[in-house]
Structure formats: C-alpha cells, structure tokens
Design an enzyme around this catalytic site. Structure first.
Site, PDB file in Angstrom:
ATOM      1  N   SER A   1      12.927   7.375   1.420  1.00  0.00           N
ATOM      2  CA  SER A   1      12.636   6.665   0.157  1.00  0.00           C
ATOM      3  C   SER A   1      13.741   7.009  -0.750  1.00  0.00           C
ATOM      4  O   SER A   1      14.480   8.063  -0.672  1.00  0.00           O
ATOM      5  CB  SER A   1      11.234   7.338  -0.268  1.00  0.00           C
ATOM      6  OG  SER A   1      11.214   6.911  -1.815  1.00  0.00           O
TER       7      SER A   1
ATOM      8  N   GLY B   1       1.837   3.016  11.129  1.00  0.00           N
ATOM      9  CA  GLY B   1       1.545   2.747   9.778  1.00  0.00           C
ATOM     10  C   GLY B   1       1.776   1.196   9.628  1.00  0.00           C
ATOM     11  O   GLY B   1       1.720   0.591   8.659  1.00  0.00           O
ATOM     12  N   GLY B   2       1.614   0.246  10.833  1.00  0.00           N
ATOM     13  CA  GLY B   2       1.514  -1.119  10.929  1.00  0.00           C
ATOM     14  C   GLY B   2       0.299  -1.832  10.378  1.00  0.00           C
ATOM     15  O   GLY B   2       0.497  -2.916  10.603  1.00  0.00           O
TER      16      GLY B   2
ATOM     17  N   TYR C   1       6.538  14.987  -2.407  1.00  0.00           N
ATOM     18  CA  TYR C   1       6.809  13.923  -1.844  1.00  0.00           C
ATOM     19  C   TYR C   1       8.526  13.586  -1.566  1.00  0.00           C
ATOM     20  O   TYR C   1       9.022  13.320  -0.420  1.00  0.00           O
ATOM     21  CB  TYR C   1       6.434  12.703  -2.332  1.00  0.00           C
ATOM     22  CG  TYR C   1       6.578  11.355  -1.946  1.00  0.00           C
ATOM     23  CD1 TYR C   1       6.116  10.786  -0.772  1.00  0.00           C
ATOM     24  CD2 TYR C   1       7.484  10.345  -2.665  1.00  0.00           C
ATOM     25  CE1 TYR C   1       6.393   9.703  -0.045  1.00  0.00           C
ATOM     26  CE2 TYR C   1       7.779   9.343  -1.983  1.00  0.00           C
ATOM     27  CZ  TYR C   1       7.263   8.884  -0.897  1.00  0.00           C
ATOM     28  OH  TYR C   1       7.532   7.606  -0.429  1.00  0.00           O
TER      29      TYR C   1
ATOM     30  N   GLY D   1       4.673  -1.276   6.682  1.00  0.00           N
ATOM     31  CA  GLY D   1       4.541  -1.198   8.160  1.00  0.00           C
ATOM     32  C   GLY D   1       4.021  -2.726   8.431  1.00  0.00           C
ATOM     33  O   GLY D   1       4.676  -3.144   9.580  1.00  0.00           O
TER      34      GLY D   1
ATOM     35  N   SER E   1      -0.766  -1.334   7.175  1.00  0.00           N
ATOM     36  CA  SER E   1      -0.815  -1.681   6.012  1.00  0.00           C
ATOM     37  C   SER E   1       0.640  -1.739   5.293  1.00  0.00           C
ATOM     38  O   SER E   1       1.626  -1.399   5.787  1.00  0.00           O
ATOM     39  CB  SER E   1      -1.539  -0.281   5.447  1.00  0.00           C
ATOM     40  OG  SER E   1      -1.575  -0.277   3.996  1.00  0.00           O
ATOM     41  N   GLY E   2       0.675  -2.196   3.997  1.00  0.00           N
ATOM     42  CA  GLY E   2       1.931  -2.268   3.268  1.00  0.00           C
ATOM     43  C   GLY E   2       3.312  -2.415   4.077  1.00  0.00           C
ATOM     44  O   GLY E   2       3.282  -3.564   4.647  1.00  0.00           O
TER      45      GLY E   2
HETATM   46  N1  LIG Z   1       5.536   1.520  -1.278  1.00  0.00           N
HETATM   47  C1  LIG Z   1       6.685   2.282  -1.756  1.00  0.00           C
HETATM   48  O1  LIG Z   1       6.945   1.977  -3.105  1.00  0.00           O
HETATM   49  C2  LIG Z   1       7.167   3.183  -1.020  1.00  0.00           C
HETATM   50  C3  LIG Z   1       8.625   3.303  -1.403  1.00  0.00           C
HETATM   51  C4  LIG Z   1       9.356   4.224  -0.430  1.00  0.00           C
HETATM   52  C5  LIG Z   1       8.928   4.651   0.737  1.00  0.00           C
HETATM   53  N2  LIG Z   1       7.571   4.335   0.945  1.00  0.00           N
HETATM   54  C6  LIG Z   1       7.327   4.822   2.280  1.00  0.00           C
HETATM   55  O2  LIG Z   1       6.912   3.708   3.024  1.00  0.00           O
HETATM   56  C7  LIG Z   1       5.922   4.091   4.368  1.00  0.00           C
HETATM   57  C8  LIG Z   1       4.784   3.079   4.185  1.00  0.00           C
HETATM   58  O3  LIG Z   1       4.233   3.276   2.880  1.00  0.00           O
HETATM   59  P1  LIG Z   1       3.432   1.946   2.222  1.00  0.00           P
HETATM   60  O4  LIG Z   1       3.792   1.914   0.906  1.00  0.00           O
HETATM   61  O5  LIG Z   1       3.485   0.687   3.043  1.00  0.00           O
HETATM   62  O6  LIG Z   1       1.924   2.512   2.039  1.00  0.00           O
HETATM   63  P2  LIG Z   1       0.504   2.163   2.772  1.00  0.00           P
HETATM   64  O7  LIG Z   1       0.074   0.920   2.475  1.00  0.00           O
HETATM   65  O8  LIG Z   1      -0.534   3.176   2.083  1.00  0.00           O
HETATM   66  O9  LIG Z   1       0.863   2.558   4.033  1.00  0.00           O
HETATM   67  C9  LIG Z   1       0.802   3.646   4.840  1.00  0.00           C
HETATM   68  C10 LIG Z   1       0.580   3.530   6.340  1.00  0.00           C
HETATM   69  O10 LIG Z   1       0.891   4.925   7.050  1.00  0.00           O
HETATM   70  C11 LIG Z   1      -0.394   5.011   7.652  1.00  0.00           C
HETATM   71  N3  LIG Z   1      -0.490   6.513   7.664  1.00  0.00           N
HETATM   72  C12 LIG Z   1      -0.882   7.456   6.994  1.00  0.00           C
HETATM   73  N4  LIG Z   1      -1.037   8.608   7.334  1.00  0.00           N
HETATM   74  C13 LIG Z   1      -0.914   8.436   8.765  1.00  0.00           C
HETATM   75  C14 LIG Z   1      -1.331   9.385   9.801  1.00  0.00           C
HETATM   76  N5  LIG Z   1      -1.695  10.668   9.670  1.00  0.00           N
HETATM   77  N6  LIG Z   1      -1.553   8.862  11.109  1.00  0.00           N
HETATM   78  C15 LIG Z   1      -0.884   7.547  11.222  1.00  0.00           C
HETATM   79  N7  LIG Z   1      -0.801   6.732  10.459  1.00  0.00           N
HETATM   80  C16 LIG Z   1      -0.850   7.200   8.974  1.00  0.00           C
HETATM   81  C17 LIG Z   1      -1.538   4.468   7.094  1.00  0.00           C
HETATM   82  O11 LIG Z   1      -2.529   4.012   7.942  1.00  0.00           O
HETATM   83  P3  LIG Z   1      -4.193   4.783   8.141  1.00  0.00           P
HETATM   84  O12 LIG Z   1      -4.207   4.968   6.625  1.00  0.00           O
HETATM   85  O13 LIG Z   1      -4.859   3.811   8.903  1.00  0.00           O
HETATM   86  O14 LIG Z   1      -3.794   6.022   8.491  1.00  0.00           O
HETATM   87  C18 LIG Z   1      -0.641   3.148   6.659  1.00  0.00           C
HETATM   88  O15 LIG Z   1      -0.840   2.107   7.649  1.00  0.00           O
HETATM   89  C19 LIG Z   1       5.595   5.316   3.850  1.00  0.00           C
HETATM   90  O16 LIG Z   1       6.355   6.390   4.445  1.00  0.00           O
HETATM   91  C20 LIG Z   1       6.147   5.516   2.297  1.00  0.00           C
HETATM   92  O17 LIG Z   1       6.487   7.080   1.972  1.00  0.00           O
HETATM   93  C21 LIG Z   1       7.030   3.706   0.224  1.00  0.00           C
END
Ligand SMILES: NC(=O)c1ccc[n+]([C@@H]2O[C@H](COP(=O)([O-])OP(=O)(O)OC[C@H]3O[C@@H](n4cnc5c(N)ncnc54)[C@H](OP(=O)(O)O)[C@@H]3O)[C@@H](O)[C@H]2O)c1
Length: 248
Positions: A136, A12-13, A149, A18, A15-16
C-alpha cells in the site's frame, strides 16, 4: 489472452481489490481459486467468476486453512502459476488509543498471513511462477490514525524483496502492488462511524492528484501485467498505483 491456461490463487478474492483482480484474470483466460472467510461473499463471487474460479473458505491466519486451500487448488487445477497474497485489513486508531488486540489483529492478517500464504504455497508453485503481494502507499506515508496498518504494509513491501532473493533458484518472481485510495468495502471496516465514511472518501479523493478514487479493475489490470510474461524481467519490485498521490 495474457493468462491463458494459467492457474491462479487469490486470497481475499471475495471482495474489493481481490475480486477485481479475479475478474481481470478471468478475462485474460486464467482459472483457479479465490479465498476468504465470509461464506456469503464467497458464494456471490464464485457465481460471478464461474466457471473459471472456485471459492474456498480459508483464513490466512490459520496454517491448516492455508494447507487446505492449496490442497483443494492442486487437486482441482494442478500446480500454481500465479499467487496473489492480497487478503488484508485496516483499522484506524490514533497512536495513543491503539489497543493490543487491534495491533495483533492487523499484524496477524497483514504480515503473518501474507508470509505464511506464500510459505505454504511454495511446494505447490511452479518454477517461474509469479507471486504478487498487496502492499500500500500507506507503507510510504505517515497517515494519521494508521500507524499499525502503515507498518504492516511496509513489512509486506519488504517481503517482495526477500522472497524474490530466496526464490531465485526457482525463478519465482515476487512483486508488490501499492494501491492508493481504491473505493472498496474496506472503507466501511476501518472502525469509523458509518455516517463518517462518505466524508472520509471525499477526503481521500482530495489527497489524490487525479481527484478520484481508483477502481478495483485498475488494480486488476496491473496485477495482470505482473502475473504475465509482460513483466518477465521484474522481481522484488513495487508498482505504485495511486493517481499520483505519493509522487506529485
Ligand atoms: N482499498 C484501498 O484503498 C487499499 C489501498 C491499499 C492497499 N489495500 C490493500 O488491498 C487488500 C484488499 O483490500 P480491499 O480494499 O479490497 O478490502 P476488502 O474489500 O475489505 O477486502 C479484503 C479481503 O481480505 C479478506 N480477508 C480479510 N481477513 C482475512 C483472513 N484472515 N483470511 C482470509 N481472508 C481475509 C476479506 O475476506 P473475508 O472478510 O471474507 O475474510 C476480503 O476478501 C488489502 O491487503 C488492503 O490492505 C487496499
């Protein structure tokens, strides 16, 4: 340069959070591989992180994709020092409206995906490697509309403990990061109508004592700490990075 000559894999590197971690790792001298499914964002992220990181398309729910990810990593960079099992999704649905497909999707990516991301990496990790799993604050609190979730993230936090215990003979440390609200593209994928997202973001800020969302680079810098020798006596732990939300 806390990560000079270290080889890292970040799922997940593209986006966001990663991508924020990859940027901070690059700044500290690491190189390696980012993965995800979407080719457009993979290409954009690769350009941003070049020449230190390359992008490999790989779905964390596919065993053959995970094997391909590690094969490409080791062919190009050798064995892995740091693995960040970060890829994950969130879908918001009230408990009485959760359907089986959305349940399975979240457990498949967030729990099964993280488990096999680590399991398939084991032959390719150096002894003494650092593994970071993305949990999280949702694993701590009962957020409305997030029953599935929240449960997936409690499971992920648990993996940091059990993997650390099982990998003790190889001195591989597995720690979790639990972010609070970090503004990323994920907010637009929750399943909320798009015009409600800004309102939701304001609501998340109000839940945070620091009165703002965190940034992906604030999570990236904590990941540098857990990836580096600065955290050499920490394993099975969780670092909460949430602007005070669950404590104050
Ligand atoms: N943002 C927050 O407030 C928050 C808070 C707590 C925890 N988190 C955790 O942080 C992590 C990253 O989230 P984010 O907020 O950065 O969201 P994001 O910008 O939507 O990024 C999610 C990443 O996961 C990848 N991904 C999703 N499904 C996948 C799959 N089946 N195989 C490979 N890659 C996959 C996406 O890439 P593709 O779509 O290209 O596959 C994307 O790079 C997640 O585990 C999330 O639960 C986020």
């Amino acid at each position: 340069m806390k990560l000079q000559n270290k080889v890292a894999v970040i799922t997940g590197g593209n986006s966001g959070i990663g991508l924020g971690i990859a940027e901070e790792f690059k700044a500290e001298g690491a190189s390696g591989v980012i993965s995800g499914r979407d080719t457009k964002t993979l290409n954009e992220a690769e350009n941003k992180l070049s020449p230190s990181f390359i992008a490999v398309q790989s779905d964390v729910t596919s065993m053959s994709d995970l094997e391909k990810l590690y094969q490409k990593t080791t062919e190009r960079f050798g064995k892995i020092d740091i693995l960040v099992a970060n890829a994950g999704i969130a879908r918001l649905q009230p408990v009485d409206q959760v359907d089986e497909d959305t349940y399975d999707l979240q457990f498949d990516i967030n729990v099964k995906g993280i488990f096999f991301t680590i399991q398939k990496a084991l032959p390719h990790l150096k002894d003494g490697a650092s593994v970071i799993v993305m949990a999280s604050t949702a694993g701590h609190k009962g957020f409305q509309g997030a029953s599935i979730y929240c449960a997936t993230k409690a499971a992920v936090r648990s993996f940091a403990r059990t993997f650390s215990a099982e990998l003790l003979p190889r001195k591989i440390r597995v720690n979790a990061i639990s972010p609070g609200f970090i503004e990323t593209p994920a907010y637009y994928k929750f399943g909320l109508p798009e015009d409600m997202v800004p309102q939701a973001i304001e609501g998340f800020k109000k839940l945070t004592p620091l009165d703002r969302s965190g940034t992906v680079n604030e999570i990236g810098r904590v990941a540098v700490f857990l990836a580096s020798e600065d955290s050499s006596f920490m394993l099975g732990e969780e670092v909460v990075v949430d602007g005070g939300m669950i404590t104050l």
